[in-house]
Design an enzyme around this catalytic site. Structure first.
Site, PDB file in Angstrom:
ATOM      1  N   ASP A   1       1.066  -1.026  -0.060  1.00  0.00           N
ATOM      2  CA  ASP A   1       0.148   0.281   0.206  1.00  0.00           C
ATOM      3  C   ASP A   1       0.997   1.176   0.226  1.00  0.00           C
ATOM      4  O   ASP A   1       1.802   1.214   0.995  1.00  0.00           O
ATOM      5  CB  ASP A   1      -1.176   0.024   1.079  1.00  0.00           C
ATOM      6  CG  ASP A   1      -1.940   0.585   1.061  1.00  0.00           C
ATOM      7  OD1 ASP A   1      -2.461   0.531  -0.018  1.00  0.00           O
ATOM      8  OD2 ASP A   1      -2.704   2.142   1.232  1.00  0.00           O
ATOM      9  N   THR A   2       0.494   2.340  -1.016  1.00  0.00           N
ATOM     10  CA  THR A   2       1.705   3.435  -1.352  1.00  0.00           C
ATOM     11  C   THR A   2       0.848   4.401  -0.723  1.00  0.00           C
ATOM     12  O   THR A   2      -0.771   4.515  -1.510  1.00  0.00           O
ATOM     13  CB  THR A   2       1.849   3.046  -2.498  1.00  0.00           C
ATOM     14  OG1 THR A   2       2.675   2.245  -2.906  1.00  0.00           O
ATOM     15  CG2 THR A   2       2.687   4.549  -2.682  1.00  0.00           C
TER      16      THR A   2
END
Ligand code: ITT
Length: 198
Positions: free
Chosen positions: A68-69
């Site tokens: 997740d960014t």
């Protein structure tokens, strides 16, 4: 090693496969016939990353990882952060997201040199056969450009100026150059290093 990457983002997949190299066979949910959207309802990058990895692990029982960014912009109080994919509204419209980001910065009065500072932050969650999650993170420091430039990469790359390559956006460097300094490159290399050490 065969490993599932719990992502529907082809840009992320390409980068991860390149960073991991020939020792890893990176498989997507789609290639296993898993076509539904993987839920992402957490309130932090780590929660979302864990949720995506756990979802795939529960479905397959196979080693998997998720990423997740978020893009954190100082002048916007850390936004868009975990909402990076849907900053301009539901969906993954990168063009609309970048347009909103540049417009939001234009509206603000402060224009000191640090005004446009930003960073990408990635949390990778790895789950092996015993089901225990392991976390790896990576950060890429930089600033938001005045306008979009370049055609490489994906997402917000055309508006992100990494400190590592002065004067160029992440969409104007090669994939190899991006992976060498990027949030995802760092997190995935940390994961690969740990996997080789156990
Ligand atoms: P998955 O959840 O399927 O992996 P996603 O695109 O929804 O894919 P995220 O939830 O991590 O991924 O969303 C982060 C958003 O941030 C993504 O849609 C991109 O717009 C942006 N993003 C992530 N990594 C990026 C990168 O390396 N360069 C530019 N933008 C990036």
């Amino acid at each position: 090693m065969r490993i599932i990457f719990a992502t529907a983002n082809s840009g992320k997949l390409r980068e991860a496969a390149e960073v991991l190299g020939p020792d890893f066979e990176v498989v997507t949910p789609l290639s296993l016939g898993i076509t539904e959207d993987i839920p992402e309802t957490g309130s932090t990058l780590q929660e979302n990353s864990l949720q995506k990895a756990q979802y795939l692990f529960e479905r397959t029982g196979l080693p998997c990882f998720a990423d997740d960014t978020g893009l954190e912009v100082d002048a916007l109080g850390g936004a868009p952060g975990i909402y990076s994919a849907r900053y301009a509204g539901p969906g993954h419209d990168h063009e609309a997201n970048m347009k909103k980001l540049l417009a939001d910065l234009e509206k603000l009065p402060a224009k000191d040199p640090e005004f446009r500072r930003a960073r990408f932050r990635t949390v990778v969650t790895l789950i092996l056969a015993d089901g225990t999650p392991h976390f790896f993170d990576g950060v890429c420091e930089g600033a938001i450009a005045q306008a979009k430039r370049g055609t490489g990469g994906f997402g917000y790359d055309p508006v992100f100026l990494p400190d590592a390559y002065p004067g160029r956006t992440l969409a104007e460097v090669s994939e190899e150059e991006k992976n060498a300094v990027s949030h995802r490159g760092r997190a995935i290399r940390a994961m690969a290093g740990w996997l080789k050490s156990i």
